[in-house]
Design an enzyme around this catalytic site. Sequence first.
Site, short mmCIF file in Angstrom:
data_model
loop_
_atom_site.label_atom_id
_atom_site.label_comp_id
_atom_site.label_asym_id
_atom_site.label_seq_id
_atom_site.Cartn_x
_atom_site.Cartn_y
_atom_site.Cartn_z
N HIS A 148 0.88 -1.41 -0.15
CA HIS A 148 -0.02 0.09 -0.01
C HIS A 148 0.96 1.54 0.08
O HIS A 148 0.29 2.36 -0.31
CB HIS A 148 -1.05 -0.06 1.28
N GLN A 184 -0.28 -14.20 4.10
CA GLN A 184 -1.66 -13.31 4.90
C GLN A 184 -2.70 -14.32 4.54
O GLN A 184 -2.98 -14.54 3.46
CB GLN A 184 -1.60 -11.93 4.52
N GLU A 241 -6.33 -13.30 4.80
CA GLU A 241 -7.05 -11.89 4.82
C GLU A 241 -8.19 -12.02 3.76
O GLU A 241 -8.78 -10.88 3.20
CB GLU A 241 -6.02 -10.78 4.76
#
Length: 256
Positions: free
Chosen positions: A51, A151, A153
């Site tokens: 990000h 991850q 998620e």
Amino acid sequence: MSGALVFENNFRKRVCAGESLVGAIVSLNSPQVAEIMADAGFDWLFVDAEHGAYGPLAVEALIQAVGNQMPCLVRIPVHEESWIGKMLDIGASGIIAPQVNTVEQAQQVVNYAKYPPLGERGVGVARAQRYGARFADYLEHANESLLTVIQIEHIDAVANVRELAAVGGVDALFIGPYDLSMSMGIPGQVADPKVQECIAEVLEVCREAGKIPGIFGLQSDAVRRYREQGFSLLGLGVDAVFLSSAATQALEKFRQ
Ligand code: 3PY
Ligand code: MG
């Protein structure tokens, strides 16, 4: 005399021993901010190239600033060989692969993160190998000394979590509660019992499979609860949010 290798601090050993280690996410392109996090006493740095507006040189500058003080795990933006190899070559202690939902994706990540015979990581000479001076040493120990974190998620990843936890070469399953809540149609509601149920399930699977359970939280009390639950690789807060909330609170207090 050449420099230390990135894994001489035994970070992977400490993580895999289940030591409780708390890191902060950094998303700002600033070695100074990374230094502030190191000085604050975090155990590790979660460099967010998914990000944050980072190119490889910016990540390298962060690692150069704080890598001797605290290990840096880099969250890659895509599960590609170029990103995974490059981040390890510039001296990351390991990588965090976001949004791993299938066994094939997990295997691909491991494949790019490990040198033969365990994988197909390309061989190069960069900062991690001390620019060639410790090339043989690095090659000999990299596979067992660098962390590979995937991850969990997405609700699809939770559905596949037993298979994901069985993938060899994956050290830790790190839950992203925010993306998980998004995938469940309740964005940001990480305390919702449905999200918490998934979190508990992933933790249980990690225990059974012998993988390290990790998770992120924005607030200290949430992360403390996760630690009490049994999570050991912990993420707490984001640099930009720390700055934004401190600035907003100071100004609000001033204007009261
Ligand atoms: C999330 O909560 O989605 C995260 O990725 C935090 O690491
Ligand atoms: Mg996420």
